[in-house]
Motif scaffolding. Structure first.
Motif, PDB file in Angstrom:
ATOM      1  N   SER A  90       0.820  -1.225   0.217  1.00 16.52           N
ATOM      2  CA  SER A  90      -0.103   0.005  -0.105  1.00 16.52           C
ATOM      3  C   SER A  90       0.810   1.257  -0.047  1.00 16.52           C
ATOM      4  O   SER A  90       0.492   2.226  -0.712  1.00 16.52           O
ATOM      5  N   GLU A 112      -9.204  -1.838   1.558  1.00 14.83           N
ATOM      6  CA  GLU A 112      -8.623  -2.604   2.888  1.00 14.83           C
ATOM      7  C   GLU A 112      -8.723  -1.249   3.631  1.00 14.83           C
ATOM      8  O   GLU A 112      -9.023  -1.673   5.039  1.00 14.83           O
ATOM      9  N   ASP A 158      -6.389  -1.798  -4.519  1.00 11.60           N
ATOM     10  CA  ASP A 158      -5.654  -2.248  -3.382  1.00 11.60           C
ATOM     11  C   ASP A 158      -6.801  -2.827  -2.297  1.00 11.60           C
ATOM     12  O   ASP A 158      -7.453  -1.973  -1.425  1.00 11.60           O
ATOM     13  N   HIS A 201      -2.496  -9.958  -1.456  1.00 14.41           N
ATOM     14  CA  HIS A 201      -1.720 -10.534  -0.573  1.00 14.41           C
ATOM     15  C   HIS A 201      -1.435 -11.932  -0.879  1.00 14.41           C
ATOM     16  O   HIS A 201      -2.044 -12.816  -1.302  1.00 14.41           O
TER      17      HIS A 201
HETATM   18 MG    MG Z   1      -2.030  -2.659   2.238  1.00 10.22          MG
END
Ligand code: MG
Ligand code: TYD
Length: 439
Positions: A90, A112, A158, A201
């Motif tokens: 990020s 997120e 993201d 991720h």
């Molecule tokens: Mg992040």
């Protein structure tokens, strides 16, 4: 549907999901524009008839990321940025959006964190807030709705694990949602000439639900490497349709975000002035540049089944090298645990590291401290022979530049002369190389 317990593709149990397709599937598909990267031709062509265009590059404002990407973002291309949670994905993408926003329309889609959290992060990073445009949304159709009106040139997602499409009933982060949302984003990117960065991720256990399922779909795959306790962050292009793969970028995580590291070699060498037993320096080549890394081994008497644990080197490779040591050096390692670690959290996948790994293990086993101003490299075959490696001159050059005094490696042929100030020793076999260490 027939009951399926075990996946015939990956062998996992109970990994099947039922997908209910809703009526709105077609309507929700990515909006298309009039620009196509694939030229939309269905005719069979001679390659001579195909117009070859130079790839347009949009610099990201980060020299290290540009290097890994092969020069910058490519319009219509999709980049996957993967890595463990908390490694800096990020941070990097927000810095990129900030830099890019000076020249082109960009949107940072956050699933997120809230917009307020992103603003707080941008403040911490000392970025100008006004030019950064953020969209806090996780519904794919809503995102497409907004960006098809806004027409940004760069979109950051993201992360992909937080997105969901109305077309599928499974939860965000499931294989179906991850794969289908990404496929729609890729279609959107290609159709509209938009550059899309997808953050994903990596799940530590099975990477199945993680971004790995996307690797073959996207144009470029970049992974973060680094250790929790260290501030060094490496990004590596594992796949790149628009540049060399395996190219790396090196950053350090500071209070103000990720900063490029201009001379990374020094970074990975920790206290090499006084090495202890089990430590060696290996001149690696990552992508197009040399990088001196420290490899350490610890050989310790085992309390049960001997353990082989490695961090930063391949476990299979280590097993092979231990067999070579057993056969060709007479090293009895069956009663010992062997730990191998590459300092700084970087992975060394080159076979050129073989000789350095063996030297580190031998040094720990025998307790002999190796000269700190020495580097070793060479690929080792099953017969104990040391094979030539690519980039020998670059490796030696980097060692010389950083003030190292001696090199042990395989045969160099006639191409390399002995350099002033650097002692070059070559060995055809692993036992001969170890003899040089004994001397
Ligand atoms: Mg992040
Ligand atoms: P982050 O980019 O949120 O990771 P990811 O998106 O990959 O999950 O990075 C978070 C970590 O980085 C967190 O442990 C705090 C640290 N950090 C810094 O050290 N300096 C900074 O300027 C920022 C923004 C984060």
């Amino acid at each position: 549907m027939q009951w399926q317990g075990r996946c015939p593709a990956c062998g996992n149990w109970n990994s099947f999901e039922e997908i209910a397709l809703s009526k709105t599937v077609q309507a929700s598909r990515a909006p298309s524009g009039n620009r196509s990267l694939t030229q939309g031709s269905t005719a069979i062509l001679s390659l001579a008839e195909v117009k070859v265009e130079d790839t347009v590059r949009w610099p990201t404002g980060s020299v290290e990321l540009d290097r890994a990407l092969g020069g910058g973002l490519v319009p219509g291309a999709v980049v996957l940025i993967g890595g463990d949670p908390g490694i800096g994905k990020s941070t990097l993408t927000l810095q990129v959006v900030s830099a890019i926003a000076e020249q082109r329309r960009a949107v940072y889609v956050t699933g997120e964190e809230s917009a307020a959290q992103v603003a707080a992060r941008a403040q911490r990073l000392d970025l100008a807030l006004a030019p950064i445009r953020v969209l806090a949304e996780t519904n794919l159709e809503a995102i497409f709705d907004l960006i098809s009106k806004d027409r940004p040139q760069v979109v950051v997602i993201d992360s992909i694990q937080t997105l969901y499409s109305d077309a599928y009933s499974s939860a965000p982060g499931s294989v179906v949602q991850v794969r289908e949302c990404a496929a729609d984003l890729i279609r959107y990117a290609k159709a509209n000439g938009v550059s899309v960065l997808i953050v994903g991720h990596v799940t530590k256990e099975g990477t199945i639900a993680g971004p790995r399922v996307l690797e073959h779909l996207v144009d470029t795959v970049i992974y973060f490497e680094g250790e929790a306790g260290s501030s060094i962050r490496i990004i590596r292009a594992l796949k790149n349709r628009f540049g060399a793969s395996n190219e790396i970028g090196v950053f350090s995580m500071t209070e103000n975000g990720l900063r490029a590291v201009a001379n990374p070699s020094v970074l990975f060498l920790h206290n090499t002035q006084s090495l202890s037993a089990g430590n060696v320096v290996f001149p690696a080549i990552e992508g197009s540049r040399p990088l001196l890394v420290q490899i350490q081994a610890l050989v310790d008497r085992t309390a049960g089944n001997p353990r082989r644990v490695c961090n930063g080197v391949d476990a299979q490779r280590l097993a092979m090298l231990l067999a070579v040591m057993n056969r060709h050096l007479g090293s009895q390692l069956s009663g010992f645990d062997v730990f191998v670690n590459v300092v700084g959290g970087i992975s060394v996948d080159e076979p050129a590291a073989d000789l350095a790994i063996i030297a580190a293990i031998w040094s720990s086993l025998t307790g002999r401290v190796l000269p700190s101003q020495q580097v070793l490299f060479g690929e080792i075959g099953l017969g104990g022979e040391i094979r030539p490696v690519v980039g020998a001159a670059i490796r030696i050059g980097e060692a010389e530049k950083l003030g190292f005094e001696s090199v042990i490696c395989g045969d160099l042929g006639k191409t390399l002369r002995t350099r002033a100030g650097l002692k070059l020793q070559t060995a055809a076999r692993v036992d001969a190389a170890i003899e040089l260490l004994r001397a």
